[in-house]
Write an enzyme that holds these catalytic residues in place. Sequence first.
Site, PDB file in Angstrom:
ATOM      1  N   ASN A  44      53.730 -31.527  30.524  1.00 56.95           N
ATOM      2  CA  ASN A  44      52.796 -31.029  29.520  1.00 56.95           C
ATOM      3  C   ASN A  44      51.998 -32.194  28.947  1.00 56.95           C
ATOM      4  O   ASN A  44      52.511 -33.308  28.783  1.00 56.95           O
ATOM      5  CB  ASN A  44      53.490 -30.198  28.433  1.00 56.95           C
ATOM      6  CG  ASN A  44      54.673 -30.867  27.762  1.00 56.95           C
ATOM      7  OD1 ASN A  44      55.371 -31.669  28.372  1.00 56.95           O
ATOM      8  ND2 ASN A  44      54.891 -30.534  26.510  1.00 56.95           N
ATOM      9  N   GLU A  46      49.552 -32.718  25.747  1.00 56.97           N
ATOM     10  CA  GLU A  46      49.042 -32.113  24.525  1.00 56.97           C
ATOM     11  C   GLU A  46      47.763 -32.799  24.056  1.00 56.97           C
ATOM     12  O   GLU A  46      47.355 -33.838  24.598  1.00 56.97           O
ATOM     13  CB  GLU A  46      50.124 -32.178  23.433  1.00 56.97           C
ATOM     14  CG  GLU A  46      51.328 -31.320  23.788  1.00 56.97           C
ATOM     15  CD  GLU A  46      52.390 -31.287  22.700  1.00 56.97           C
ATOM     16  OE1 GLU A  46      52.390 -32.169  21.812  1.00 56.97           O
ATOM     17  OE2 GLU A  46      53.224 -30.370  22.745  1.00 56.97           O
ATOM     18  N   CYS A  55      50.032 -27.041  29.862  1.00 57.02           N
ATOM     19  CA  CYS A  55      51.475 -26.948  30.096  1.00 57.02           C
ATOM     20  C   CYS A  55      51.871 -27.634  31.400  1.00 57.02           C
ATOM     21  O   CYS A  55      51.050 -27.804  32.305  1.00 57.02           O
ATOM     22  CB  CYS A  55      51.904 -25.489  30.181  1.00 57.02           C
ATOM     23  SG  CYS A  55      51.596 -24.507  28.722  1.00 57.02           S
ATOM     24  N   GLU A  57      53.668 -26.492  33.829  1.00 56.93           N
ATOM     25  CA  GLU A  57      53.545 -25.620  34.998  1.00 56.93           C
ATOM     26  C   GLU A  57      52.139 -25.694  35.589  1.00 56.93           C
ATOM     27  O   GLU A  57      51.946 -25.846  36.796  1.00 56.93           O
ATOM     28  CB  GLU A  57      53.848 -24.157  34.619  1.00 56.93           C
ATOM     29  CG  GLU A  57      55.256 -23.927  34.108  1.00 56.93           C
ATOM     30  CD  GLU A  57      55.372 -24.016  32.594  1.00 56.93           C
ATOM     31  OE1 GLU A  57      54.793 -24.951  31.991  1.00 56.93           O
ATOM     32  OE2 GLU A  57      56.062 -23.157  32.015  1.00 56.93           O
ATOM     33  N   CYS A  88      54.934 -19.786  29.478  1.00 56.11           N
ATOM     34  CA  CYS A  88      54.085 -19.030  28.556  1.00 56.11           C
ATOM     35  C   CYS A  88      53.227 -18.041  29.346  1.00 56.11           C
ATOM     36  O   CYS A  88      53.181 -18.064  30.581  1.00 56.11           O
ATOM     37  CB  CYS A  88      53.209 -19.981  27.743  1.00 56.11           C
ATOM     38  SG  CYS A  88      51.801 -20.654  28.650  1.00 56.11           S
ATOM     39  N   CYS A  91      50.582 -19.607  31.753  1.00 49.85           N
ATOM     40  CA  CYS A  91      51.174 -20.154  32.983  1.00 49.85           C
ATOM     41  C   CYS A  91      51.626 -19.028  33.902  1.00 49.85           C
ATOM     42  O   CYS A  91      51.516 -19.139  35.124  1.00 49.85           O
ATOM     43  CB  CYS A  91      52.323 -21.090  32.657  1.00 49.85           C
ATOM     44  SG  CYS A  91      51.741 -22.640  31.935  1.00 49.85           S
TER      45      CYS A  91
HETATM   46 ZN   LIG Z   1      52.360 -22.537  29.788  1.00 50.18          ZN
END
Ligand SMILES: [Zn+2]
Length: 132
Positions: A44, A46, A55, A57, A88, A91
């Site tokens: 990830n 940010e 993210c 993924e 999430c 993703c």
């Molecule tokens: Zn995600």
Amino acid sequence: MTETDKRLLAEAKRVREFAYCPYSKFAVGAAVLGSSGTIYGGCNVENASYSVTNCAERTAIFHAISAGENDILAIAVVAEGVKPVPPCGACRQVIAEFRIPHILLANLADQVREMTLSELLPDAFSDEDLEL
Ligand SMILES: [Zn+2]
């Protein structure tokens, strides 16, 4: 669990260490297996504006696609949690876009949950829904 599954989980755990997560402090690593046999990792990343955070993924999937893979066979996701952390919604949609059939979710205690795409995102929106 196959040896390839173990390699995928190990790579996801390894690249988790590279997570850029100064805001959430929630480090996530992911790894995908391309049909070439190559494994691509992602963490990830940010951002101070939060909403453009990427993210793990999606980072791993975009890494593989950017390297020329057009068929992804599996994805592994590793994060710290009392149980394996699910992807999430965004993703899940990207995992569905590339029809990744085999999904492995794990935590640092090595609890692993295996899922299929239809379990992860049933009745997903897809290219078929764009047909008139
Ligand atoms: Zn995600």
